[in-house]
Write a protein that holds these residues in place. Structure first.
Motif, PDB file in Angstrom:
ATOM      1  N   GLU A 121       0.814  -1.220   0.000  1.00 56.50           N
ATOM      2  CA  GLU A 121       0.000   0.000   0.000  1.00 56.50           C
ATOM      3  C   GLU A 121       0.847   1.270   0.000  1.00 56.50           C
ATOM      4  O   GLU A 121       0.341   2.343  -0.311  1.00 56.50           O
ATOM      5  N   GLU A 123       3.156   1.820  -2.107  1.00 55.08           N
ATOM      6  CA  GLU A 123       3.398   2.101  -3.518  1.00 55.08           C
ATOM      7  C   GLU A 123       2.129   2.502  -4.272  1.00 55.08           C
ATOM      8  O   GLU A 123       2.205   2.951  -5.405  1.00 55.08           O
ATOM      9  N   TRP A 124       0.975   2.322  -3.651  1.00 49.55           N
ATOM     10  CA  TRP A 124      -0.272   2.650  -4.332  1.00 49.55           C
ATOM     11  C   TRP A 124      -0.429   4.163  -4.439  1.00 49.55           C
ATOM     12  O   TRP A 124      -0.022   4.919  -3.556  1.00 49.55           O
ATOM     13  N   LYS A 125      -1.044   4.573  -5.517  1.00 47.00           N
ATOM     14  CA  LYS A 125      -1.242   5.999  -5.754  1.00 47.00           C
ATOM     15  C   LYS A 125      -2.168   6.604  -4.686  1.00 47.00           C
ATOM     16  O   LYS A 125      -1.926   7.695  -4.189  1.00 47.00           O
ATOM     17  N   TYR A 126      -3.230   5.880  -4.332  1.00 42.80           N
ATOM     18  CA  TYR A 126      -4.192   6.383  -3.353  1.00 42.80           C
ATOM     19  C   TYR A 126      -4.116   5.612  -2.026  1.00 42.80           C
ATOM     20  O   TYR A 126      -5.093   5.538  -1.283  1.00 42.80           O
ATOM     21  N   TYR A 128      -2.555   6.364   0.760  1.00 39.70           N
ATOM     22  CA  TYR A 128      -2.748   7.237   1.926  1.00 39.70           C
ATOM     23  C   TYR A 128      -4.228   7.548   2.127  1.00 39.70           C
ATOM     24  O   TYR A 128      -4.750   7.456   3.239  1.00 39.70           O
TER      25      TYR A 128
END
Length: 166
Positions: A121, A123-126, A128
């Protein structure tokens, strides 16, 4: 009037009065014993005396008053214990509800605060926004569940002015 001044100094005074009653009661027991002994020794002759009758009435009145005062003080002490117990229970309930509501926030914060090498998570764009959403939803969910079950009680309601159970 007394609700605002309800503090431990009053309870201390009550227990002092209770001790005084105990002392008076222990002083009256030998007097009553002497009265009974006189009646036993002189039987009917002593009951004819006006002074003895008056003394017996005074002894009986003193014993009756002490018993009534003792009963009243015991009632006051029981009421104070009920109020203290209720207040303590409300405090514990409040702390439990607050702890339960903020548990998801603390658990997820502790999980994401760990230093693992592989946390997808991050590395995920969303990632946060997803974590914030998960924290908010789980917190609101826990609160909703507690509210639905009726376990929050009247924690969030304002207390009545002049109530013993604030």
């Amino acid at each position: 009037m007394f609700i605002k001044k309800n503090e431990t100094s009053i309870l201390d005074k009550i227990y002092k009065r209770r001790h005084e009653l105990l002392v008076w009661k222990s002083l009256l027991i030998p007097v009553k014993e002497v009265k009974i002994g006189i009646e036993e020794a002189f039987l009917e002759d002593v009951n004819k005396g006006e002074i003895f009758k008056r003394t017996c009435k005074r002894i009986e009145r003193a014993i009756e008053l002490i018993n009534e005062y003792e009963h009243e003080i015991d009632s006051i002490i029981n009421l104070e214990e009920v109020i203290s117990s209720h207040r303590g229970n409300e405090i514990m309930k409040t702390l439990t509800v607050i702890t339960t509501i903020f548990t998801p926030l603390m658990a997820l914060g502790a999980l994401w605060g760990m230093n693992f090498k592989f946390m997808p998570e991050l590395e995920w764009k969303y990632g946060y926004l997803l974590s914030l959403f998960l924290i908010v939803v789980s917190t609101i969910g826990f609160y909703g569940y507690l509210k639905m079950k009726g376990w929050t009680g009247d924690l969030l309601k304002s207390s009545k002015k002049g109530s013993f159970f604030k």
